[in-house]
Design a protein around this motif. Structure first.
Motif, PDB file in Angstrom:
ATOM      1  N   ARG A   1     -10.085  14.281   9.803  1.00 20.88           N
ATOM      2  CA  ARG A   1      -9.252  15.062   8.889  1.00 20.88           C
ATOM      3  C   ARG A   1      -8.268  15.956   9.632  1.00 20.88           C
ATOM      4  O   ARG A   1      -7.171  16.231   9.141  1.00 20.88           O
ATOM      5  CB  ARG A   1     -10.116  15.883   7.937  1.00 20.88           C
ATOM      6  N   GLU A   2      -8.634  16.377  10.863  1.00 15.23           N
ATOM      7  CA  GLU A   2      -7.761  17.282  11.603  1.00 15.23           C
ATOM      8  C   GLU A   2      -6.460  16.618  12.048  1.00 15.23           C
ATOM      9  O   GLU A   2      -5.469  17.303  12.310  1.00 15.23           O
ATOM     10  CB  GLU A   2      -8.494  17.841  12.832  1.00 15.23           C
ATOM     11  N   VAL A   3      -6.465  15.274  12.176  1.00 16.87           N
ATOM     12  CA  VAL A   3      -5.249  14.603  12.634  1.00 16.87           C
ATOM     13  C   VAL A   3      -4.372  14.132  11.476  1.00 16.87           C
ATOM     14  O   VAL A   3      -3.327  13.525  11.694  1.00 16.87           O
ATOM     15  CB  VAL A   3      -5.584  13.398  13.548  1.00 16.87           C
ATOM     16  N   LEU A   4      -4.826  14.393  10.250  1.00 14.53           N
ATOM     17  CA  LEU A   4      -3.988  14.100   9.088  1.00 14.53           C
ATOM     18  C   LEU A   4      -2.978  15.219   8.919  1.00 14.53           C
ATOM     19  O   LEU A   4      -2.782  16.047   9.800  1.00 14.53           O
ATOM     20  CB  LEU A   4      -4.877  13.909   7.860  1.00 14.53           C
TER      21      LEU A   4
ATOM     22  N   GLY B   1     -22.147   6.648  -4.841  1.00 11.24           N
ATOM     23  CA  GLY B   1     -21.787   7.364  -3.623  1.00 11.24           C
ATOM     24  C   GLY B   1     -20.676   6.674  -2.864  1.00 11.24           C
ATOM     25  O   GLY B   1     -20.283   5.543  -3.178  1.00 11.24           O
ATOM     26  N   GLN B   2     -20.185   7.339  -1.840  1.00 10.32           N
ATOM     27  CA  GLN B   2     -19.156   6.752  -0.979  1.00 10.32           C
ATOM     28  C   GLN B   2     -19.722   5.540  -0.253  1.00 10.32           C
ATOM     29  O   GLN B   2     -20.833   5.565   0.282  1.00 10.32           O
ATOM     30  CB  GLN B   2     -18.690   7.799   0.041  1.00 10.32           C
TER      31      GLN B   2
ATOM     32  N   ARG C   1      -8.530   7.987   2.151  1.00  5.70           N
ATOM     33  CA  ARG C   1      -8.064   9.344   2.446  1.00  5.70           C
ATOM     34  C   ARG C   1      -9.154  10.364   2.126  1.00  5.70           C
ATOM     35  O   ARG C   1      -9.404  11.299   2.893  1.00  5.70           O
ATOM     36  CB  ARG C   1      -6.797   9.653   1.660  1.00  5.70           C
ATOM     37  N   ALA C   2      -9.825  10.181   0.994  1.00  8.79           N
ATOM     38  CA  ALA C   2     -10.906  11.106   0.636  1.00  8.79           C
ATOM     39  C   ALA C   2     -12.031  11.034   1.655  1.00  8.79           C
ATOM     40  O   ALA C   2     -12.610  12.058   2.042  1.00  8.79           O
ATOM     41  CB  ALA C   2     -11.430  10.781  -0.762  1.00  8.79           C
ATOM     42  N   ALA C   3     -12.344   9.824   2.122  1.00  6.62           N
ATOM     43  CA  ALA C   3     -13.394   9.670   3.128  1.00  6.62           C
ATOM     44  C   ALA C   3     -12.991  10.343   4.434  1.00  6.62           C
ATOM     45  O   ALA C   3     -13.820  10.981   5.108  1.00  6.62           O
ATOM     46  CB  ALA C   3     -13.681   8.185   3.358  1.00  6.62           C
ATOM     47  N   ALA C   4     -11.721  10.233   4.810  1.00  2.70           N
ATOM     48  CA  ALA C   4     -11.247  10.861   6.032  1.00  2.70           C
ATOM     49  C   ALA C   4     -11.354  12.382   5.949  1.00  2.70           C
ATOM     50  O   ALA C   4     -11.686  13.053   6.932  1.00  2.70           O
ATOM     51  CB  ALA C   4      -9.802  10.452   6.301  1.00  2.70           C
TER      52      ALA C   4
END
Length: 479
Positions: free
Chosen positions: A71-74, A433-434, A61-64
């Motif tokens: 992120r816009e479709v969450l 890092g991610q 979720r954080a990566a999205a």
């Protein structure tokens, strides 16, 4: 009471014990593996597996949220929230709802005999197993006994700690619901991972660390970046203090800190270290003390016990206490037992002879699944200097690579290598890092293989991936 003879008896059916048993059976020896709890051990039900099942969804979720177009479709909240009930349900699937029948069936499929009960040494090559129905089974090992009983949480000397229903990793990874709030004592890997998971699942978290930084055995930059992330998430991190007393008033735990402050929460979680799970294992029958750490040599034999029959692997030993390292030790242990059963000279078996010292002492790998992730192998700069090496440390911003910038908007990450100047080889590496965890094995090969820098120069990283950072590190070093 009759005695059953068997070639090898393994105490503990966790990952290390299972690996010993499987490998020995495949070589033609008979094996009994004794387990008092669940086949599969701590890792499968209360540690590695459930904790990662809790962490992966919040990590995604954080990566999205860092990726435009996703992120816009969450839900548009931008708060990193996830469906906690769904996460907990998926965690339950991974631990098979605490049913170990599939693990037990796998052990049986290998040809090993699973003996349910509390195993204890009763003398040289002898093991007695106490069963829940009050009966006892006596086993005589013709070749070897292997202690693979893992570790258990350490309870620090905090006033009232035994009266407040303190959680350990078991309760913290197996909780059936998200607690409203929790206090976590300990800022190592377990404490930081639990703080990350439960805060992002909706709990209010206070993390108390007696030292001045998190992840104290790793490179300082790793702890600093994890600290910053936790605080950004809303975790109340208290450094340089500890808990002196705890008490429960109804549903609320009150924790008194060394600095005079007080913190309250619904649950109190202890993540302040572990001790070997060797109490009640019968060490006193072979000249050792109950509860001792088991010192082993490079063939995994327990030192100080005559006769070349008692071995130990995993967290109960004085070696690296990580699941993957326990499994590595287990493979070596099995090969040694088989070689000695054939009368062959066994110094860790052929494939382990040259690299065991490196793998066990100077190339241990570890991943901390926080956000950012931390992945490390080998020596930190400080540890290398303490070992007498002349080293130079080089760091590079992963986000400055094309792969890093494509991975996430505003990618924040750091790669560090520690170079032995005399030998011109990498003796340690840390990635923060991610999505850095899968880059660790490249560094592990560098360290274990003692690959010269001049040769690494020709290991060309694919573009545009984050692995480009290896090239940038070499360039920064001066190649």
């Amino acid at each position: 009471m009759s005695t059953q003879e068997i070639d090898v008896v393994v105490l503990g059916a966790g990952p290390a014990g299972e690996n010993v048993a499987d490998r020995v059976v495949r070589a033609g020896l008979s094996v009994a593996i004794v387990e008092s709890e669940r086949a599969g051990g701590e890792c499968s039900y209360w540690a590695c597996i459930p904790s990662k099942a809790l962490l992966r969804p919040v990590e995604l979720r954080a990566a999205a949220d860092r990726m435009p177009g996703v992120r816009e479709v969450l839900d548009g909240s931008g708060d990193g929230s996830v469906d906690a009930d769904a996460v907990l349900a998926r965690r339950d699937e991974f631990v098979h709802h605490f049913d170990d029948s599939s693990q037990a069936d796998w052990i049986g499929s290998t040809g090993a005999l699973l003996v349910r009960g509390r195993g204890r040494l009763s003398g040289e090559r002898r093991v007695e197993v106490d069963h829940d129905d009050g009966t006892t089974t006596s086993l005589a090992a013709t070749r070897a006994v292997v202690v693979a009983t893992g570790s258990v949480p350490t309870m620090p000397p905090v006033n009232g700690i035994h009266d407040v229903g303190a959680w350990t990793n078991r309760e913290a990874t197996g909780a059936p619901r998200v607690p409203g709030s929790m206090i976590i004592l300990g800022g190592g890997a377990v404490g930081c991972e639990l703080a990350t998971a439960w805060r992002r699942l909706g709990s209010s978290v206070t993390l108390v660390q007696h030292g001045e930084r998190l992840l104290p055995t790793m490179e300082p930059a790793a702890g600093e970046r994890v600290l910053s992330s936790l605080r950004d998430d809303g975790v109340d991190v208290r450094l340089g203090t500890s808990v002196s007393a705890v008490r429960r008033d109804g549903s609320t735990v009150h924790a008194t800190l060394d600095d005079g402050g007080e913190v309250t929460a619904d649950e109190f979680v202890v993540a302040a270290g572990r001790r070997p799970g060797t109490r009640g294992v019968g060490l006193d029958t072979v000249g050792m003390r109950d509860g001792d750490v088991l010192p082993v040599d490079d063939t995994t034999l327990v030192t100080g016990v005559d006769g070349e029959w008692l071995y130990a692997v995993g967290d109960c030993t004085d070696r690296a206490k990580l699941t993957h390292m326990g499994k590595y030790q287990a493979r070596a242990c099995a090969d040694v037992i088989v070689a000695r059963s054939k009368g062959e000279t066994a110094m860790l078996g052929g494939r382990y002879a040259k690299t065991a010292t490196t793998a066990e002492r100077t190339a241990v790998t570890q991943v901390v699944f926080t956000d950012p992730q931390v992945a490390a192998v080998g020596l930190t700069e400080r540890a290398a200097r303490d070992a007498g090496l002349d080293v130079e440390s080089v760091s590079y911003d992963i986000g400055s690579t094309a792969g890093g910038s494509l991975q996430a908007d505003g990618y924040s990450g750091l790669a560090t290598i520690v170079v032995d100047r005399e030998r011109r080889v990498v003796v340690g590496a840390t990635l923060v890092g991610q999505d850095v965890t899968d880059m660790l094995h490249a560094a592990t090969v560098m360290v274990v293989g003692e690959v010269p820098l001049e040769r690494l120069w020709h290991a060309v990283p694919s573009f545009p991936t984050m692995s480009e950072v290896w090239l940038r590190l070499l360039e920064s070093y001066g190649l």
